[in-house]
Every structure is written in C-alpha cells, then in structure tokens.
Design a protein around this motif. Sequence first.
Motif, PDB file in Angstrom:
ATOM      1  N   GLN A 626      -5.428  15.059  -0.368  1.00 16.34           N
ATOM      2  CA  GLN A 626      -6.111  14.918   0.905  1.00 16.34           C
ATOM      3  C   GLN A 626      -5.076  14.525   1.946  1.00 16.34           C
ATOM      4  N   PRO A 627      -5.357  14.848   3.212  1.00 18.52           N
ATOM      5  CA  PRO A 627      -4.415  14.414   4.236  1.00 18.52           C
ATOM      6  C   PRO A 627      -4.344  12.894   4.251  1.00 18.52           C
ATOM      7  N   VAL A 628      -3.177  12.369   4.115  1.00 20.08           N
ATOM      8  CA  VAL A 628      -3.047  10.918   4.010  1.00 20.08           C
ATOM      9  C   VAL A 628      -2.701  10.352   5.392  1.00 20.08           C
ATOM     10  N   PRO A 629      -3.444   9.347   5.828  1.00 20.65           N
ATOM     11  CA  PRO A 629      -3.177   8.738   7.129  1.00 20.65           C
ATOM     12  C   PRO A 629      -1.722   8.286   7.250  1.00 20.65           C
ATOM     13  N   GLN A 635      -2.978   0.874  -1.330  1.00 20.70           N
ATOM     14  CA  GLN A 635      -4.163   1.133  -2.145  1.00 20.70           C
ATOM     15  C   GLN A 635      -4.981   2.313  -1.624  1.00 20.70           C
ATOM     16  N   LEU A 636      -4.659   2.773  -0.418  1.00 18.41           N
ATOM     17  CA  LEU A 636      -5.458   3.841   0.147  1.00 18.41           C
ATOM     18  C   LEU A 636      -5.402   5.120  -0.678  1.00 18.41           C
ATOM     19  N   SER A 639      -7.688   4.993  -3.490  1.00 16.69           N
ATOM     20  CA  SER A 639      -9.113   5.076  -3.187  1.00 16.69           C
ATOM     21  C   SER A 639      -9.484   6.477  -2.720  1.00 16.69           C
ATOM     22  N   LEU A 640      -8.574   7.098  -2.001  1.00 18.36           N
ATOM     23  CA  LEU A 640      -8.850   8.446  -1.523  1.00 18.36           C
ATOM     24  C   LEU A 640      -9.075   9.390  -2.688  1.00 18.36           C
ATOM     25  N   TYR A 644     -14.170   8.285  -3.628  1.00 13.87           N
ATOM     26  CA  TYR A 644     -15.268   9.077  -3.139  1.00 13.87           C
ATOM     27  C   TYR A 644     -15.196  10.539  -3.473  1.00 13.87           C
TER      28      TYR A 644
END
Lengths: 647, 647
Positions: A626-629, A635-636, A639-640, A644
């Motif tokens: 996914q595009p990562v901020p 930890q993001l 979780s990405l 979800y």
Amino acid sequence: MSPVVGSAFFLFYLLALCNASGADIALDAKATLLHRIDSLNLLIYTCLLTLTVLTIWVFKHRRVSWLHETGLAVIYGLIVGAIIRYASSTNQVTYIDAHPAPDTKYNLSVPPDILRFRFPDKIQISSGDTVPNKTYAYSFRGEIVNLEQNEIDLKATFDPEIFFNIILPPIIFHAGYCLKRKYFFRNLGAILTFAMVGTALSALVIGALMYGFVQLMPASLASSFTFLDTLYFGALISPTDPLTVLAIFSQLKVDVNLYAMIFGESVLNDAVALVLSGAIQNYEKRYSVDGGFEITAFLAAIGDFIGIFSLSLLVGALLGCFTALMTKFTHVRDWPLLESALFVLMSYAAFLIAEVFELTGVVAVLFCGICQAHYTYNNLSSDSRNRTKQLFELLNFLAENFIFTYIGVSMFTFPKHHFDPWFIIAGFLTSTLGRAVNIYPLSFLLNLGRKPPIPMNFQHMLFFSGLRGAMSFALAIRNTVSEARQAMLTTTSLIVIATVVLQGGAATHALAYLRIPTGQGQNDENEALPYRDVRSLYQATDSGRPETPRSGEAGEKARLARLWGALDSRLLKPLLTHARPPLTETLPGFLSPLARILTTTRQYTQADNSLRRTDSDSDLCLDEPQPVPTSIDPQLSFSLRNGYGNV
Amino acid sequence: MSPVVGSAFFLFYLLALCNASGADIALDAKATLLHRIDSLNLLIYTCLLTLTVLTIWVFKHRRVSWLHETGLAVIYGLIVGAIIRYASSTNQVTYIDAHPAPDTKYNLSVPPDILRFRFPDKIQISSGDTVPNKTYAYSFRGEIVNLEQNEIDLKATFDPEIFFNIILPPIIFHAGYCLKRKYFFRNLGAILTFAMVGTALSALVIGALMYGFVQLMPASLASSFTFLDTLYFGALISPTDPLTVLAIFSQLKVDVNLYAMIFGESVLNDAVALVLSGAIQNYEKRYSVDGGFEITAFLAAIGDFIGIFSLSLLVGALLGCFTALMTKFTHVRDWPLLESALFVLMSYAAFLIAEVFELTGVVAVLFCGICQAHYTYNNLSSDSRNRTKQLFELLNFLAENFIFTYIGVSMFTFPKHHFDPWFIIAGFLTSTLGRAVNIYPLSFLLNLGRKPPIPMNFQHMLFFSGLRGAMSFALAIRNTVSEARQAMLTTTSLIVIATVVLQGGAATHALAYLRIPTGQGQNDENEALPYRDVRSLYQATDSGRPETPRSGEAGEKARLARLWGALDSRLLKPLLTHARPPLTETLPGFLSPLARILTTTRQYTQADNSLRRTDSDSDLCLDEPQPVPTSIDPQLSFSLRNGYGNV
C-alpha cells in the motif's frame, strides 16, 4: 459526544413541546420535525461511529487486543440505546381508527396502496373557503397484529430493508473483492463442505432441537412456534461472522490455511443462509395452513435453494465478467474516474438485477466481487485499483461498524423485542451445538480424503470462530410480525452481542490455549516466493512442467481447484484480462480466428516479467504494497498490512 | 442497455398481472412487487449512468467537445423517461376513501401519523378464525389537493428529500474540498459580490418581472401566483451550475482568475439561494394569509437569511477545525482507514448538526469542506489524502450525473408537472435578464475599485456561464403542492435542460467568439513559481518582506484576502496544522505557555523545505500530481490534470 447527545435530547424535548396554531403550519412543523428527527437519528449513529473510531485508535495505540472494534461498536450502541430508551421523552405517535367511507364501492381483495382520508379540520376558517375538510393521503405500511401496541416507532430505528439494500451489499462485495483466492481455492473442498453442507446441517439440527425445546416449554410458547419457525431460526442463526477472530489472526499471523477456511466459510455461509431462509419462507408461503411438512413442497424448497443460489451466482459472475470485458477491450482505463465509476455501477447493477428477478442480490454481489477481483482488477489502471480498493474498504468499515452499533442501540429502542428467557437459553445452547455439528463430523469426513488433515486444534478453532453477526441480525429483524419472530430477534441479538464481545475478546487466549502456531503464514510464504503468483503455479501443475517442491502443499490442493485452475488459466484469464498466455496459444487450432479477435496487442507484446505486476491474482488486499505515508511510526507499516487489509 | 430495460419492462408487465389468491399471500406478493419496483427503478438509473459513463468515454476518446457528460446524462434521461412514460403499462395505484371510525374519539388538530384501517377481508376463511377483518397501518404522506389526480406515482421517481439529504451533500462538500483557494481568495471581493449581492438582486428582479408577466396573463394563471411565489421562483432559478463551462475551461486552460470567479460564485450562490428560499418560505409561513408584503416580516426574513447563513457557516467551519485538531493532536494518521473514516464522519456530522438545529446543512457542509481542505488535509497521511480526494471525486461524479439523469427522466415520469407555455417563456426571459442584472451592473461597480478591472469579454463570459443546475432543480421539486409550484418545477426543469445542453455545447464557441485567451493559466503560473505557495505569498506581503514583482497581480489581491491571510497564517494554520511558523513565534509573549502546548514537536523540528510537500494550501485538486498509471496513452496525463480534477 455526550454534549452533542445531551443537546440533541434537549432539542428532542423542545420539539415534542412544539405545538403551533393553524393546521397548515402545524403540518409543516410536523414535516420539519420528522426531518429533524431523521437527521438526529443519523447524527446519533454518526457520533457513535466517530466515538468508535476514536476509541479504536486509542486501543490500537495502546495495543489493547481484548476488544475488537465490532465489540466496541456493540457496547457503545448498548449504552446509547439505553440512554435513548430511558432518558428521552416518548415521542408518541398519534393514531386514529379509520373505516372505508360509507358510500365507497371497491373491489379489492388486498388492502389498497393509498387511503384518501377526509380529516375533519377542527379549526374553523372564517373566510368562505370551499374545502373545510381536507383530504390527506396515507400510504400502506403493514398489518397491525397487536392493537394495544402503541409503541414508540420513531426512535433511532431504520427500515429493516435498509440492511439488505444498503448496508449488506458493500460488506459482502468487499468480502468477495478481498478474498484471498489463492488459499481460498487451495481449501475449496473444505470451505464448500463447511459452508454448504455444514450450514444446512446446522440449520436443520438447530431447528429440530429448538422445536423440541419449545415443546417442553409452557403451552403458550409451544403453540406459537411451528417447526418451520424454528427451522427458520436455525437458518438465520447458522451463518458465522468471525470478523474479530480474523482481525486477531492477521495481527498474529496465524496459519493462512486456517484463516482461509474460516474466512471463506463465513463469506459463503452468509449467502447460503440467506437463500436457505428464503427457501424456507417460500415453503411457508405455499403451505401456510398448518406448518406441516410435505415431501413435495420440501423438494420444491430444495429446488428453490439450488435454483436461486446458482442463478444469483450466475448473474453476479456474468456482470463481473462483462465488466472485465469492457475494461479489457475499451480504453476507458485512460480515465480512471470513469473506470472506477463503471466498476462501481456494474457491481451495484449485479445486486439490482438479481433483486429485480427475485434472486438473491447478496449472493450475486458476492460472486461479482470475486470475479471483479479475479479478472477486472487486472485490467484496471493503478489509480482505479487503489480507488476501488480504498473505497470499498472504507464503505465496508463504516457499514460493518454501523450494523454492530445498530444491533446495540436497537436492543433497547426497537419496539418489537420479545424477551423469553427459555427461548433465549435454548437459542444459546442449540446455536453452540449447531456449530459443533457443522465442524466436527464434517472435519472427520473431510480428513478421510484430505492429504494434510485438519488437525484437532484447528477444528476447535473453527468451532470457536462461530461468532454470529450482521447477516443473522439482518435476517432476524426483517420480519417481526409474530411473537415467535420477535422472540427470535431478541435471541439473535443477544447471541450476536455475546459472541462478538465475549468470544471475540477471548480469541487471543483461545489461540494460545489451543497452541495454534502464530507469527508465520502469508508473509513467510511471500518471502519464499517473491516473484511467483498463483497463475504460474496452476500452469506449472497443469502443463506438467516441473514445480519447485514445496513442503507438502502441492498435494493439499483440492481436485476442484486444479480443474478450475486449468479452465481459468487457459480460457477465462486470457479471454477476460491481458494475462498471458494469449488465447491464440491455448485454444485449439480451428478456433484461432476467434482467438485472434479476442487477444489484445498488449497480450502479444507484453513480456513475461511484466506479469507479476499486471496479474494480481494472489492476495489482492493482503500482499499488495500500500502507499506508505511519508513520515510515520514504525508500527504503521505493520498495521497497514495486517490491521485492515483483509478483514 | 436496451435488452436490460426491455426485459425489465417485460417483467413489469408480468408483475402487474400477478394476482395470487389469499389476502396474506397477495400482501406478501405486493411487498415483494414494491421491492422489485424499487430495485427496478434503481437499476434503470444504474444502467443510465453506466451508459453515460461509456458514452463519455467514447466522446473523450474521439475528442468530442460539444456535449459534456451532464448534457449527455440529461439527454439519456429524457429518452428513457419518454420510454417509461409511453411504453410501459401504467401501474395503477389502488385507492380507497376512508373516514374516521364512527365511534372514534379524537382530539387532534393535525391529521394523525398513523391510520389503523379496518379492511373487510373479502375472502372467507373456512376455519374458525377469530379475526375476519384485518387491521392495517397506514402512514401519513401529505395533502391531496386534486382528487382526480390518480396519477402514476411509482414510476422511477424518488422522494425529493433524497436530493437534499443524500445527493447534494457530497456534491457541495466536493466543491468546497476542491476549491482552488489561492485564486478564490485573490478574487474574494468579486466572488462575494456576485454570489451574495448578485444572487439576491437576481432573485428580486426575476421575482418582480415574473409577477408582472403573470399579471399580464389569463386570469386563471394570474390568480394562482402571489408575489412571494414568483420571488421564490426568482430565488430558486438564480443559482448557477456551470459544470460544463468549467470542464471546458480547464481543458482549454482558460485564465485562472476567470475560472475562479465563475467556480467560486457558483459554489457560494448555491448556498445563498438555498438560504434565501428558506427565508422566503419562512416569511410565507408567517404571513400566509394574503401573500402581501409587510416591512417587519421582510426584515425578519433578512434576519433569518443572515442568521441561518452565518450559523450554518459556523457549524461547518467548527466541525472542520475540530477535525483538524483531532488529526493534528492524535496519532490517528498511523491508521489511514480510521483517519479517513473519521474525516467522512465528521464532515457528514456537520451536515446533520446543521439540519437538526434547523440550519442549512448544505451551507455547513460547504464550509466544512473548505476548512477540511485548508487545515485538515495538511495533517492527513498521504494515504488518507488520496482516499478522501478520490472518494469524494467519485461520489461527486456519480451524484452529479445521477441528478442530471433524474432531471431528464422526471421530465416525463414525475406526475406533478404543469406545462404552462406563457410561464415557461417568461421564465426563460427573466432568468436570462436576472443573470444580466447580476453580472453587468455589479462588474461595473467592482471595476471602480478593482486594480485590473474585469474586462468586457470576461463579463460576457460570466453572463454566458449562467447555466442552471442541480440546486435549482432540487429546490423546485421539493414542494409541488400547488399548481403554481408545479409550473415552476416544469419551467425550472426546462431551463436546466436547455442551458446545460445548448449553452454547455456552445461554450467552446463562446470562448472563441469572445476572444478569451486559452492555453495559459494555472500551468504557466506553476511553472513560474515552482517552489512557492500561497502561504509564503501571504507571509511575504504581511511581514513586509520583499516579494518578487509579478505582472500587476499583487495589487489585485483583495484587502479581505490580505486580512484573512494574516489571521490564517499567524494563528489558524499554526494552531490547526503542523505548518510553520509555530504559534510560539507568532503569538504575543504572554501567551507563550499556551502556544507551547498547542505546538507539536513536528512543527518545531520540520525544516522549511518540507513545507511545500506538507502544506498543500494551493490548488488541492488541480496542481497536485496524481498517481499516473503505468502504461498509458500520452493524452492521459492531460486528461488527468484537466478533465476531472477540478470540476
């Protein structure tokens, strides 16, 4: 939140006091009031969802695992439902008994759609107005069974049809669109057995046991339940909704095959239960006289079940394939917004077409979602891929949490609950038994033919994952005419709440207790196979090319999956997507003119190494980066990928 | 498409013939029938939208510019509406006249919410059933004015409230979220003048002229229109909706200031017209006796207007700022799905809160959208930025095309049309005049104080961009009780259709005829200022630092914009986002403890060169590079930037 609800209730009081003079103005005020009550209801749910979102964030932030968002939504719903029930004024609905006008001639066997009600206006208008008595239109709503039941009707409740037409379709579509098809097909035999045979078996067992229980109870109760009623209860309580368990599974990286079995079963058994309950209702309609059991009607019901299920499946799959063809052979992908709109519209059309033809829209939209993911997704522009994925992820999240919030709120505010302690206890017992009958005997049978058998702790976990959820509730609230149905709704709501909150909360402990290995699964496998995907696996098996040996998993693949894989990789994928090999290579020679027409230049020219990018047959929502901020906690990314993507 | 509709109509016939025996089964069948008709209606619109999407694609592919998607949607709608009207069977609604039961005691000045209708069941049940006469509930729907009007009521029409509660909010939110704030604020004076003063002036002129016209007409017509009626017509026909023109503007890269004026005006005048029409209705309610004109009530209406507008604005802005604070001070951005859900929920809450408190939800959601773009957007994770932008872009696209399709279909199927040729001609004339009165005198006045005045060809283009659209239609269809209102709906529909199809189609020629330069605008400017954004411009002006001289544009900036810029860059941005300079630098010394609390570490530590990326104050939907698909035609990047990003 609480000031909002507080002021909302204050407003509620104010509104209830409002009593303007003059019938017209009063009528306008009433319309405005109704509109504001509608808005207030929506606002209450919006605030509840906001609160849920914020609390989930806190929980995730603090790594709380004993309560999942759905459990949280239910609990918040219960609290607010209780407040609405006990703290706000009862907004009494006004009633008048009406009769046909004395001189009316009519020739209807059914109550009319519209009543034209001549209401004597109490306010005398001084001017010479020619219409002192105004006529108002009233539209048909339903039968009144209990005349004494002047219950609150306007409090934070919605038309049950909303669940089937608005809330469920995006949830089910998302489930289909995000199905991890690789593992789904690998465990297809087990999944189909549990979902088809298991659900029917469970419905039958629960129905029979409940009928027995009801017969043992006081006479008043026993007489109000027919066998068909309890069978209907069996059908509606059988589908599972193990959201909570699955969320924990992907957090802890539990074995992917177990994950696929539980998720695949829950996706399919929703559809099965819906069609099953429809068939039971059709049976009931045909033989509503005594609730008996006739063999021809029973066969007709089974025919109904098979016919409706397969036709709905066909509608969904056809619409999905049609979308794939449109996105393959047009250049609509140059305009991602148009493409996304087309995608959404075609998927919704699958639902609507099925509903228009009295099939089951939910089944259609599920299989449409699977086809969209399997074929259309590969043709989409990357912008549309992201957009559709994120859109349905968000819709699914909101719809799911809304439904669980609503289950909580309606426990207190829905006027048609009927608390019957015996029925509730019997419901809990039989639904547990029904789940056991679904899992253990069928696992035993499956293990006779399955290469790596389903181990005992997996079976226990499958049993444990029998949480009930959205589909059971939606089916229960659809029809609450009789007392029997109301008791079913109450029992279903309680079972849903208890399983989601308690079983969901205990899932982590259950995993530990059953010693199910965690911290493995999909990621390891991806690392082992960085540049491979399912299609190439199928190919390798089907065309006899050597396959890299992989620890016993090749034999595990079901025969069904292999047959399907051959058809899929040789005919459907080349036809519906830009995937290689082109049809010109796979079709027999005499069809080659046709094959040439159906093959795009892109299929000819594209090199094999571009396959991996184009053909995302593997885990759509799980594996794709996914595009990562830009600036985030470490930890993001975890979780990405896991929080979800795949619920 | 046509086989779908064809078979749907065939089904319609079948359904109409369906007549089962037994009242209960008939009732069930009726409920099923209604559900299927609902589904069929939705399916018709889904197919229409799909068809529109595909045709738009063909048009874009072949570079057809004389018909925009909204025009296309209207035309398809008209065709299908005519087919439904003339080709399908009339699905007659059954009526019965009803009276209060003879022995009923009631004490109501308003018609009751529910009628309990005792319907004598014609079918004799042989068994000893105790309820031969069943009771049915009927819910209140509205007043019947014309008893002869047994019109089709079920054909492809929706409750008008759907427009205000479901269709308009995403459109308006998107307009606010995508507003190019740089140019908006630079032309704030002109935009506010046109939108506020101009719309009110236009409404007044149209209202007065229409009243004059109506007085000249046959007596029957003249008596049915009060001055307030025509004023209401003036208010509802005044807002513009120049979608088509703007799409062409951005394709041809027309001057950005002209674009900003037209777009900004159309965004605001929707809100103005909605509040204005509400104020007129309130006035009407207060003095409904003779439709006269009282000065105190007039002042009260103006007070209503100002109060409701500013309170709604406040609600929207507060919710937007609250979202910004939540996204700034929590780490919810680590979970983009939660963040996006929060964003959507808070924005919808703005709409609902305004509606609950009898304000105007549309105004609230507009200013909420502007605040979300201006503040919250900067705090979001990149995933949420994409997701929210794409979500609302898609919703806006679908909602907009749905509403134009519906305008077309309802022209034939909505039962409450009233064709009055004189009123229609007068409507076309006065709405054109009203637009002229809005633009030319106000431009003259504006040019007295404006540094680079609005040139005459820009004024003509502003006049030409007076297309009418969604808001006018939604307001017109909201109330169709009287014949006057029905004539207004018909006229409004026709004006919308004519302006969207004809004026929209002629926009390219108008640009050429008026010699408005094309092929310049935003892109040139961006290239000239690759690393600058609005905030730094504001800063430069406010703190007296030297600014690069730019061809006369500095003086053009309105004083309002400069004031706002100072407040925004020194207080609001540092408070609500992570933008620099932090509050510790901009607030006076005695507030520094507070300032330290409200400043995040990110604000302290981030370097100035990261500003450009983080602070997207400039053209949110226009300038930001969109993710470009992997293998595309060269024309894609053009269409991506211009076709849809900024409508």
